[in-house]
Scaffold this active site. Structure first.
Site: not given
Length: 109
Positions: A60-62, A64, A88
């Site tokens: 996961i990141c901010r 995708g 996120m």
């Protein structure tokens, strides 16, 4: 994303998922999923030994994008990893639990 990159939506991430957060330190400190392992994308190649054990590893990141690149890289290296679509931002919108470093209220930056 490309069909070759496994991807799930937030509602498909199990509560006990092994989660790898690849955002930068300031993003992590502002708000992250409880129990996630933090290895920034920029440090990934040097920190493969720090990756969590699990099959699959949900990345996961901010939003995708970074996590999709990391997912592709990890899978090329033999890992079983899955990108979390929406990152996120989607996590927070879905009301999933979050925590922040210090006393601040968790947020996605």
């Amino acid at each position: 994303m490309s069909a070759s990159i496994p991807e799930v939506s937030i509602d498909q991430v199990p509560p006990d998922a092994v989660l790898l957060d690849v955002r930068e330190d300031d993003e992590w400190a502002a708000g992250h999923a409880p129990g996630a392992v933090h290895v920034p994308m920029t440090e990934l190649a040097d920190r493969l030994d720090d990756l969590p054990d699990g099959s699959p590893v949900y990345v996961i990141c901010r939003s995708g994008g970074r996590s999709a690149r990391v997912t592709a890289y990890l899978n090329q290296q033999g890992w079983d990893s899955v990108n979390v679509a929406g990152g996120m931002g989607a996590w927070a919108r879905a009301g999933r639990p979050m925590e922040a470093d210090g006393d601040a209220a968790p947020e996605v930056i």
